[in-house]
Design a protein around this motif. Structure first.
Motif, short mmCIF file in Angstrom:
data_model
loop_
_atom_site.label_atom_id
_atom_site.label_comp_id
_atom_site.label_asym_id
_atom_site.label_seq_id
_atom_site.Cartn_x
_atom_site.Cartn_y
_atom_site.Cartn_z
N ASN A 37 66.78 -16.50 -43.44
CA ASN A 37 65.51 -16.68 -44.15
C ASN A 37 65.47 -17.92 -45.05
OD1 ASN A 37 64.36 -14.27 -43.03
ND2 ASN A 37 65.72 -13.12 -44.41
N THR A 66 63.21 -17.58 -48.59
CA THR A 66 61.95 -16.86 -48.75
C THR A 66 62.17 -15.68 -49.70
OG1 THR A 66 61.30 -17.48 -46.52
CG2 THR A 66 60.10 -15.65 -47.54
N ASN A 68 62.08 -12.25 -51.65
CA ASN A 68 62.03 -10.86 -51.20
C ASN A 68 62.48 -10.68 -49.75
OD1 ASN A 68 61.13 -9.79 -53.67
ND2 ASN A 68 59.03 -10.33 -53.17
N THR A 69 63.40 -11.54 -49.30
CA THR A 69 63.97 -11.40 -47.97
C THR A 69 65.50 -11.35 -48.08
OG1 THR A 69 64.12 -13.79 -47.55
CG2 THR A 69 62.07 -12.66 -46.87
N THR A 70 66.14 -10.93 -47.01
CA THR A 70 67.61 -10.87 -46.96
C THR A 70 68.19 -12.27 -47.11
OG1 THR A 70 67.54 -8.91 -45.57
CG2 THR A 70 69.59 -10.20 -45.53
N THR A 106 69.69 -8.87 -50.95
CA THR A 106 68.33 -9.34 -51.16
C THR A 106 68.08 -9.47 -52.66
OG1 THR A 106 67.68 -8.04 -49.25
CG2 THR A 106 65.90 -8.82 -50.64
#
Length: 125
Positions: A37, A66, A68-70, A106
């Motif tokens: 990400n 990004t 709020n992504t892993t 995350t």
């Protein structure tokens, strides 16, 4: 020869041996978990390791991904039995770092600059 189990680090990859402290597994290095990400190292390398007693430590700072992504996924054997929520530093403010039972690391803050993952530790299984 080491028996390979999907998602588990072998001794040749720095996996833990009884009574020893394994080396740090540097995220995005060859044969290690990769960033996803858009996340990259910020100040120092993101890394993790496990003690002989099963405590997992994570360190580093990451940026540019990004929100709020892993960030990356811990392999089997390094994942918590329950989701871990930890307050951490994020580019001038606080964030919540989340380590899921699926190994996903995350953060849930509104920015993606210099996010700290230092001094995170929990019992891995």
């Amino acid at each position: 020869a080491d028996a390979a189990v999907a998602g588990v680090l072998t001794a040749a990859q720095g996996g833990i041996a009884a009574g020893t402290l394994e080396d740090w597994h540097v995220v995005h290095a060859t044969s290690e978990p990769q960033f996803v990400n858009g996340w990259v190292n910020s100040a120092g390398s993101a890394a993790f390791r496990k003690t002989a007693t099963g405590i997992v430590f994570i360190r580093g700072r990451v940026s540019s991904g990004t929100v709020n992504t892993t960030i990356f996924t811990l392999p089997v054997g390094y994942r918590p039995a329950q989701t871990v929520l930890i307050r951490a530093y994020a580019g001038g403010g606080n964030e919540r770092l989340i380590i899921g039972t699926d190994g996903a690391v995350t953060h849930d803050t509104g920015q993606n600059t210099n996010n700290g993952i230092d001094c995170v530790f929990f019992a891995g299984g």
